[in-house]
Design a protein around this motif. Sequence first.
Motif, short mmCIF file in Angstrom:
data_model
loop_
_atom_site.label_atom_id
_atom_site.label_comp_id
_atom_site.label_asym_id
_atom_site.label_seq_id
_atom_site.Cartn_x
_atom_site.Cartn_y
_atom_site.Cartn_z
N UNK A 107 -2.57 -11.82 5.01
CA UNK A 107 -2.14 -10.45 5.24
C UNK A 107 -0.90 -10.41 6.12
N UNK A 108 -0.88 -11.26 7.16
CA UNK A 108 0.29 -11.32 8.04
C UNK A 108 1.51 -11.85 7.30
N UNK A 109 1.30 -12.84 6.43
CA UNK A 109 2.41 -13.36 5.64
C UNK A 109 3.02 -12.26 4.77
N UNK A 110 2.18 -11.47 4.11
CA UNK A 110 2.66 -10.43 3.22
C UNK A 110 3.48 -9.39 3.98
N UNK A 111 2.98 -8.96 5.16
CA UNK A 111 3.70 -7.95 5.94
C UNK A 111 5.02 -8.51 6.45
N UNK A 112 5.01 -9.73 6.96
CA UNK A 112 6.25 -10.33 7.46
C UNK A 112 7.25 -10.58 6.33
N UNK A 113 6.73 -10.92 5.16
CA UNK A 113 7.59 -11.18 4.01
C UNK A 113 8.39 -9.94 3.63
#
Length: 815
Positions: free
Chosen positions: A194-200
Amino acid sequence: MPLAPIDDQGTHYYYEDTGAPPGSADYTTLVLIHGALIHGASFRTLFPFAPQHNCRLVTLNMRDYPGSTPYTNAELAAMRGPDRDGQRTQLHKRGLEISAFIMWFIRKENIPPFKLVGEKASGGISILGWSWGNTMTLSFVARARELPKEDQEFLETYMRTLVIYELSPHSSLSSTSCFDETHNPMRDQTLTGEQQAAAFLLWVSGYYAHSPLLLDSLASLNREEAEVLLATERVTNPPPQQVPTVQRLTAEEKAATAANHVWARSQIFFQPEIIDMELYRENTRVALQDASIWPRFRVCLVWADMTIGEVLLTSWDIVRHAKMAWPERGRQIEVVRLEGGNHFFSGTSKGDVLSTSVVVNGPTTKNTISFRLRDAASSGCLLPPSSAPTVVLPTTSMGNMTQASCIFAVVKNLYVSPSQQGSLHNKLVMPFATVDEAGSQCYYVDTGAPPNSSSYTTLVLVHGAGFQGSVFERLFPYAAKYDMRLVAVNMRDYSGSTPYSPSEFEDLRSEDVERQAKALRARGLELIAFLRWYISKEDIPPLSQGSSIDGGGISMLGWSWGCKLALSCIARAHELELDDREFLARYMRSLILLDPSPRVFGAPLTTLEDFDFYNPFTDPDLPPEAKIDFFPQWVSEYYSHSPTILYALADQSHGEMYAGFARGSIANPPFHQTPTLLRMSPEERDRVVNKDVLARSHIFWEILDSKVYTTNTRKALYDASVWPKLRVSLLWCDMSLALIVMATWGLLKDYQDWPANGRSIHTVRMKGANHFPQWDQPERTMQLLANVIWTQASDDTPAVVDMQNAEDAITASRL
């Protein structure tokens, strides 16, 4: 929830469809494929612009994205499994699913096929992949050779253009990966999914200032040189238009477009950690390097020069291969650079503004836009050999345009013959201007500077109620002949321009006179902001200096309701900072009021109601929607008023005017005096008329307190101490409906008792013209406008011009 079947297992795509442009049977259909984690709703910002480009837009949600069938457990296992053939099968299936959709949609919707008749191309299907979506569209093209022959031939009659928009690293041709292993959040294993998706989303939607050496010489650099020149960090302290797109989206827009949940379920299996990257390279090679299937199918690679480094490097990879080692049977590729664009071309609902150029042949092409590049024998060549002609347009003639407008230009203008080159820039110059601190924008169309002229005059055109800037389009072909540059602006709430905000609506709808005046004042300030920005951006020639004014400068024309806004612009001159006032004084040449609408000068509603002439808005037998439908025809009819009142309009009494006005339009008119609206084609009506805005906001302009309009007129015209050289001309059409002629009569009556320091007004009667002279007699109107703008003494322009008699000379003094 439109769903399309894409196999015989009940699998379906969710799609959205703008529908066929009204009245068109030869439109082009553009199928749009989204990127990773953002689904088809991200393209909705393009939808309002489709009809004016004769396009139909269809957005697809790929499998596992909202509304479309999720992958089965067997499909997911094949994608994430180690078996290379299983992964290949899944990638191939995605392309075949798109083929199934397109064939189903063509048959269901009876889509017009692609036609090329002489120099005119029409119809057909174009397909655009954005970012990761290009892996899907390339798979579709690559799989064409696997289709049954009858399906290949069926699709060949439709397939027009493949637009590769902001290609993600999945689809590079080099064996060395283009992925940014250091800065891409998806490579950061310390983050949760989830953090990867938001940062992406934050990372991929930022703006990156890459070295100009890289941008201007993209195909000439080797990989080591290109990588060194890439920016890896976003622009710091960015201006508002370069804040990452995702941060400028509202919560509602994010919710409507994002699909972060797909990452952990299936999107991760398309990443290099899972899938064999050689499968993607194979996909790209088959799609692009073998044109034996659908040989006329065109390919255009579009890259934005402020995108993330790994995407820019992937574009470099494709164009480098095309230059250095492209097979003879490979597809020709057009390459378009978007200067100032980031990865998110659809941007926010307001659209990201940028200038457009193609810079692919090195520094020598820095100031050109090329949709077809020189052949392989040319120096700095990028693309494979081709006998196709070169289209080169100067960036200065393009001005600024949204990335959305560029997409339509790419889709519609890849087939251009040499004889069409001269008119191409008029189709493309459709940019946006920011007109206030809140980021509100106005869409406008610009004919560009006349060839070889450095002293042309610019005429800014402000449309009337329910009609857009396109109502002036018939003037455009005659502009250069009279050394004029025309700029037609769509005012706020009209197509392409920013709608009114809730607080602006409240001002307009308020019964408080001060709030009503605030609404009108704001529109004038927006025009001031447009002029200030446009003059600086386009380096408009100022008024000639000396004892007499010759060339250069800016004139403003308000037509019908637009006269209210043009007057508000002039009325604001007294409020400007001294620097702005003096800056504009070097340009402001004239104000032209063309056939003002009934309440422009402050006529009370009760006065207008004294005239018992037909008005659809007061017809009790018409439902509200019918009133709006009939308005454009009613106002474009021809009315034969008494010659007595027309001959000496200002001398008539109220009673004489009433007695001399025609009660209705001409009965059984000759063809040239039938209502203008009925002589427009369906496509022209679609471009020109905006009925939605009549119902949504314009009705409130008609019921503002008369004091608001009276004050507006007096501020603009009663004091010539600011911009004293500004010349005012009133052009009135003597076959307009009675209420419009009445507005001119009212101003002429006021002018008989004009203040000593008021602006002089020169009046011209346009004999034989209805309310639409710019449409019905465009060349005659353009000639008259040039004469009115260039002459300085009132007696230099005839007081009466016969619009129906071309032999009645109008002297254009600069010719």
